[in-house]
Design a protein around this motif. Sequence first.
Motif, PDB file in Angstrom:
ATOM      1  N   GLN A   1       0.915  -1.235  -0.112  1.00  0.00           N
ATOM      2  CA  GLN A   1       0.129  -0.009   0.037  1.00  0.00           C
ATOM      3  C   GLN A   1       0.843   1.217  -0.003  1.00  0.00           C
ATOM      4  OE1 GLN A   1      -3.297  -0.164   3.154  1.00  0.00           O
ATOM      5  NE2 GLN A   1      -3.052  -2.219   2.959  1.00  0.00           N
ATOM      6  N   GLY A   2       2.228   1.131   0.225  1.00  0.00           N
ATOM      7  CA  GLY A   2       3.081   2.237   0.147  1.00  0.00           C
ATOM      8  C   GLY A   2       3.578   2.553  -1.384  1.00  0.00           C
ATOM      9  N   GLU A   3       4.904   2.792  -1.382  1.00  0.00           N
ATOM     10  CA  GLU A   3       5.476   3.224  -2.961  1.00  0.00           C
ATOM     11  C   GLU A   3       6.779   2.680  -3.016  1.00  0.00           C
ATOM     12  OE1 GLU A   3       4.675   7.508  -4.495  1.00  0.00           O
ATOM     13  OE2 GLU A   3       4.136   7.707  -2.291  1.00  0.00           O
ATOM     14  N   ILE A   4       7.008   2.166  -3.784  1.00  0.00           N
ATOM     15  CA  ILE A   4       8.681   1.585  -4.192  1.00  0.00           C
ATOM     16  C   ILE A   4       8.924   2.477  -5.540  1.00  0.00           C
ATOM     17  CG2 ILE A   4      10.050  -0.225  -4.818  1.00  0.00           C
ATOM     18  CD1 ILE A   4       7.908  -2.210  -3.388  1.00  0.00           C
ATOM     19  N   HIS A   5      10.016   2.895  -5.325  1.00  0.00           N
ATOM     20  CA  HIS A   5      10.695   3.518  -6.537  1.00  0.00           C
ATOM     21  C   HIS A   5      12.015   2.830  -6.890  1.00  0.00           C
ATOM     22  CE1 HIS A   5      12.126   7.222  -9.481  1.00  0.00           C
ATOM     23  NE2 HIS A   5      12.034   6.207  -9.939  1.00  0.00           N
ATOM     24  N   ALA A   6      12.168   1.841  -7.905  1.00  0.00           N
ATOM     25  CA  ALA A   6      13.113   1.144  -8.213  1.00  0.00           C
ATOM     26  C   ALA A   6      13.986   1.826  -9.365  1.00  0.00           C
ATOM     27  CB  ALA A   6      12.753  -0.270  -8.506  1.00  0.00           C
ATOM     28  N   ILE A   7      15.240   2.195  -9.281  1.00  0.00           N
ATOM     29  CA  ILE A   7      16.131   2.916 -10.079  1.00  0.00           C
ATOM     30  C   ILE A   7      17.318   2.092 -10.669  1.00  0.00           C
ATOM     31  CG2 ILE A   7      17.367   4.635 -10.523  1.00  0.00           C
ATOM     32  CD1 ILE A   7      15.890   6.407  -8.695  1.00  0.00           C
ATOM     33  N   ASP A   8      17.609   1.817 -11.936  1.00  0.00           N
ATOM     34  CA  ASP A   8      18.707   0.970 -12.344  1.00  0.00           C
ATOM     35  C   ASP A   8      19.269   1.733 -13.592  1.00  0.00           C
ATOM     36  OD1 ASP A   8      20.275  -1.784 -11.561  1.00  0.00           O
ATOM     37  OD2 ASP A   8      20.465  -1.355 -13.726  1.00  0.00           O
ATOM     38  N   ILE A   9      20.592   1.801 -13.837  1.00  0.00           N
ATOM     39  CA  ILE A   9      21.259   2.279 -15.246  1.00  0.00           C
ATOM     40  C   ILE A   9      21.015   1.466 -16.349  1.00  0.00           C
ATOM     41  CG2 ILE A   9      23.346   1.159 -14.794  1.00  0.00           C
ATOM     42  CD1 ILE A   9      24.663   4.032 -15.567  1.00  0.00           C
ATOM     43  N   SER A  10      20.749   0.237 -16.124  1.00  0.00           N
ATOM     44  CA  SER A  10      20.347  -0.682 -17.176  1.00  0.00           C
ATOM     45  C   SER A  10      18.942  -0.547 -17.672  1.00  0.00           C
ATOM     46  CB  SER A  10      20.649  -2.048 -17.110  1.00  0.00           C
ATOM     47  OG  SER A  10      20.052  -3.186 -17.938  1.00  0.00           O
ATOM     48  N   ALA A  11      18.595  -0.035 -18.947  1.00  0.00           N
ATOM     49  CA  ALA A  11      17.186  -0.087 -19.341  1.00  0.00           C
ATOM     50  C   ALA A  11      16.582  -1.374 -19.667  1.00  0.00           C
ATOM     51  CB  ALA A  11      17.464   0.806 -20.802  1.00  0.00           C
ATOM     52  N   ALA A  12      17.515  -2.495 -19.757  1.00  0.00           N
ATOM     53  CA  ALA A  12      16.923  -3.873 -20.102  1.00  0.00           C
ATOM     54  C   ALA A  12      16.668  -4.451 -18.992  1.00  0.00           C
ATOM     55  CB  ALA A  12      18.202  -4.764 -20.937  1.00  0.00           C
ATOM     56  N   SER A  13      17.410  -4.134 -17.664  1.00  0.00           N
ATOM     57  CA  SER A  13      17.026  -4.806 -16.400  1.00  0.00           C
ATOM     58  C   SER A  13      15.702  -3.850 -16.112  1.00  0.00           C
ATOM     59  CB  SER A  13      18.185  -4.365 -15.400  1.00  0.00           C
ATOM     60  OG  SER A  13      19.247  -5.055 -15.895  1.00  0.00           O
ATOM     61  N   ILE A  14      15.708  -2.659 -16.187  1.00  0.00           N
ATOM     62  CA  ILE A  14      14.447  -2.011 -15.847  1.00  0.00           C
ATOM     63  C   ILE A  14      13.034  -2.691 -16.494  1.00  0.00           C
ATOM     64  CG2 ILE A  14      13.021   0.141 -16.042  1.00  0.00           C
ATOM     65  CD1 ILE A  14      15.034   0.104 -13.547  1.00  0.00           C
ATOM     66  N   GLU A  15      13.266  -2.638 -17.957  1.00  0.00           N
ATOM     67  CA  GLU A  15      12.094  -3.463 -18.629  1.00  0.00           C
ATOM     68  C   GLU A  15      11.737  -4.752 -17.985  1.00  0.00           C
ATOM     69  OE1 GLU A  15      10.207  -1.750 -20.695  1.00  0.00           O
ATOM     70  OE2 GLU A  15      11.202  -0.056 -20.129  1.00  0.00           O
ATOM     71  N   PHE A  16      12.909  -5.684 -17.821  1.00  0.00           N
ATOM     72  CA  PHE A  16      12.511  -6.881 -17.229  1.00  0.00           C
ATOM     73  C   PHE A  16      11.667  -6.869 -15.737  1.00  0.00           C
ATOM     74  CE2 PHE A  16      13.295 -10.743 -14.788  1.00  0.00           C
ATOM     75  CZ  PHE A  16      13.176 -11.614 -15.721  1.00  0.00           C
TER      76      PHE A  16
END
Length: 111
Positions: A38-53
């Motif tokens: 019910q909260g929020e998570i902001h997940a950041i990574d430099i790899s666009a492929a990892s983020i899309e996965f």
Amino acid sequence: MLNDERLLGLGLNVHSKVLELGCGIGMMTSLLKQTVNQGEIHAIDISAASIEFGKAKFGAANITFSTQDITTFETQLNTPDFITLIDVLEHIPLELHASLFKRISQVMGLN
């Protein structure tokens, strides 16, 4: 529930706001979302492929994934309850550590 008693012991709960720096493909994100539903998570990574996965595999309405350099990241989370850097710091060049920690302190409202 999250299988990490340390975070739970520190107060991680369903309403927590978590900034995850260097999320990779989202393995920790998937664990966090078991508790932070019910909260929020902001997940950041430099790899666009990892983020899309991560988006495809672990996406949820309360999770934002973004491709960014964690030494200069932007986030909509105001003073997150938790910031994670799991298996990340050793991949950041030493000369960028000061700017990374300065940015973290700004997000935490300490600077």
